[in-house]
Each structure stands twice: as C-alpha cells, then as structure tokens.
Design a protein around this motif. Structure first.
Motif, mmCIF file in Angstrom:
data_model
loop_
_atom_site.group_PDB
_atom_site.id
_atom_site.type_symbol
_atom_site.label_atom_id
_atom_site.label_comp_id
_atom_site.label_asym_id
_atom_site.label_seq_id
_atom_site.Cartn_x
_atom_site.Cartn_y
_atom_site.Cartn_z
ATOM 1 N N MET A 74 0.817 -1.206 0.000
ATOM 2 C CA MET A 74 0.000 0.000 0.000
ATOM 3 C C MET A 74 0.856 1.263 0.000
ATOM 4 O O MET A 74 0.437 2.293 -0.540
ATOM 5 N N ASP A 75 2.062 1.195 0.565
ATOM 6 C CA ASP A 75 2.963 2.347 0.517
ATOM 7 C C ASP A 75 3.314 2.680 -0.930
ATOM 8 O O ASP A 75 3.403 3.855 -1.312
ATOM 9 N N VAL A 76 3.539 1.634 -1.730
ATOM 10 C CA VAL A 76 3.858 1.836 -3.149
ATOM 11 C C VAL A 76 2.658 2.424 -3.878
ATOM 12 O O VAL A 76 2.788 3.365 -4.678
ATOM 13 N N LEU A 77 1.475 1.890 -3.609
ATOM 14 C CA LEU A 77 0.270 2.404 -4.257
ATOM 15 C C LEU A 77 0.008 3.858 -3.884
ATOM 16 O O LEU A 77 -0.421 4.665 -4.723
ATOM 17 N N GLU A 78 0.279 4.216 -2.640
ATOM 18 C CA GLU A 78 0.082 5.596 -2.223
ATOM 19 C C GLU A 78 1.110 6.526 -2.875
ATOM 20 O O GLU A 78 0.799 7.682 -3.175
ATOM 21 N N ALA A 79 2.312 6.004 -3.130
ATOM 22 C CA ALA A 79 3.306 6.785 -3.866
ATOM 23 C C ALA A 79 2.843 7.011 -5.297
ATOM 24 O O ALA A 79 3.011 8.105 -5.863
#
Length: 255
Positions: A155-160
């Motif tokens: 989810m950190d990648v998706l939020e980036a």
C-alpha cells in the motif's frame, strides 16, 4: 531408447511447472515505484485468478503502464503500453471471464475492471482499491470481482503512485500541467510502469489467514440499475477510462 524416457521426464517437469503457475496465490507487481505483493484468492475466485494468471504467464503485462489514477478511489492498469510516440497501445485481450463478486472492494484489494452494463465482461484490466469502495463497487454492474489482497508494504507503493502528478487521470512524473495542456510527448521513464508481474509463491492456498471481507451487498437491488440487470453507470469506469486514455494518447504530438 534413452530419449523417450528423457522426453517423458521433461514433459512431466513442464506440466508440473505449468500446474504450479496456474495455482499461484502470491504474485509480485514489479513497478517503477516499487514492488507490490498480492495474495490471490485462487480457491474462492478461481476463474478470475486463472484469467489473470494467463496474462501473467504470457508476459502480457510486461512494460504496461498505470493508465488511470483517481485519488482516494482506484489505481488502474493492465490495459496499455506506451510506444514512445503518438498513443498508448492496448494490449491484446482474450475472452471475458465470469463475474465472481464474493469479496468486498475494501482498501487494499485488487479487482477486475469491466464494461458498463455487462457483469461478465472483465478481460485484462484490473484496479487496486485505495479506499473502502464497497458501498458502490460491491453492488454496481453485478459487483466488481475482488480476486486478491495487497500484503506487506504494497500500500505504501500504491500511495506513492497515487501522489504522482496527473495529466487528466494518467499519472506522469516530471510532466507539468502546462506540458499536458500543450500536448508535449512524455518520456517513457516518466510513466508509472509495470515492468513485470511474477509468481513468488505457487502454493495451492495461502490466503487462509487473511482478513477477507465478504461482499454483503451483492444480493441487494442496485438503485442505479433501472431494472436492466446491473448496468449501473457507475460500473462504466473501466470502459470510460479506456476511451479517455486513447483520446489522451492522440493528444501527445511531437515538437
């Protein structure tokens, strides 16, 4: 005399590998912004997972782009490649897959995109839910099939990716609103790219410990249906996204 047993051994090995791939339950999206691991629901949504893995195993998702981001809603891909020239090229698609709306479109899930008015029209495109979208996506157009769940720090990648500047709805790095308005051609490296999707765990089932949320709305009447079998206009976002993207692609012209 030796070749036949050897051939039989190699054939069995190939069959075993194919079987393992077809039962894969954890895949990794290797992107320009980091890797996203997804635990697939291969036992509860088998048709959808098999369809998705067919595209994975044929390398159809290699060097595709994230063509749509709607902040606080979805990140969508699986449909287009950038050829560096005039437009985004659609990838080849296969037959559509039956809808399997068992699980809810909550934050951190991946689901299949489809055409408005046709619950069983999903082909290659998928989307990640950035928020809890169950109130509309669990019901519209027969419900959108959730077939996996983001694990680890995905989810950190998706939020980036969600934070990348947008040209219309397409995320493009180092690309200003003025360049978007002037129809400048973006660089390949400025797109959010899916370099590959690979199998990292081919166990028969790995989602038993996941906190999966059932779709409890699917048997309720869709208020936007109008009595036509789940053709909610809200379910059209995948189709309209594809149309938008093709038009957007033609706006890019060389200087």
């Amino acid at each position: 005399m030796i070749l036949k047993p050897l051939f039989r051994h190699l054939s069995m090995a190939a069959l075993a590998l194919t079987s393992a791939l077809s039962q894969a339950t954890i895949v990794e999206f290797q992107t320009s912004h980091g890797n996203i691991q997804v635990n697939l629901h291969d036992e509860s949504t088998p048709k959808t997972v098999e369809n998705f893995l067919t595209y994975v195993n044929n390398s159809d998702y290699v060097d595709t782009v994230i063509h749509r981001v709607e902040p606080n809603f979805v990140v969508q891909g699986g449909g287009f490649k950038y050829d560096g020239d005039i437009s985004l090229d659609p990838i080849s698609t296969r037959g559509s897959v039956d809808n399997e709306p068992l699980w809810s479109n909550v934050k951190g899930t991946i689901a299949m995109a489809k055409v408005s008015g046709n619950a069983n029209s999903a082909t290659s495109q998928w989307f990640f839910n950035l928020e809890n979208n169950s109130a509309n996506l669990d019901l519209q157009n027969g419900g959108f099939t959730v077939f996996g769940q983001v694990i680890g720090d995905g989810m950190d990648v998706l939020e980036a990716i969600e934070d990348v500047p947008l040209c219309n709805s397409t995320p493009i790095e180092n690309y200003t609103s003025e360049q978007c308005s002037n129809n400048d051609v973006p660089a390949y490296e400025d797109f959010v790219t899916i370099y590959n999707i690979v199998v990292v765990d081919s166990s028969t089932s790995t989602d038993g410990d996941l906190d999966k949320t059932p779709n409890t709305l699917i048997n309720q009447p869709d208020p936007d249906d109008g009595g036509n079998g789940g053709s909610s206009s809200g379910g059209s976002f995948a189709w309209m996204s594809a149309v938008m993207l093709l038009v957007l692609g033609r706006r890019f012209t060389k200087k």
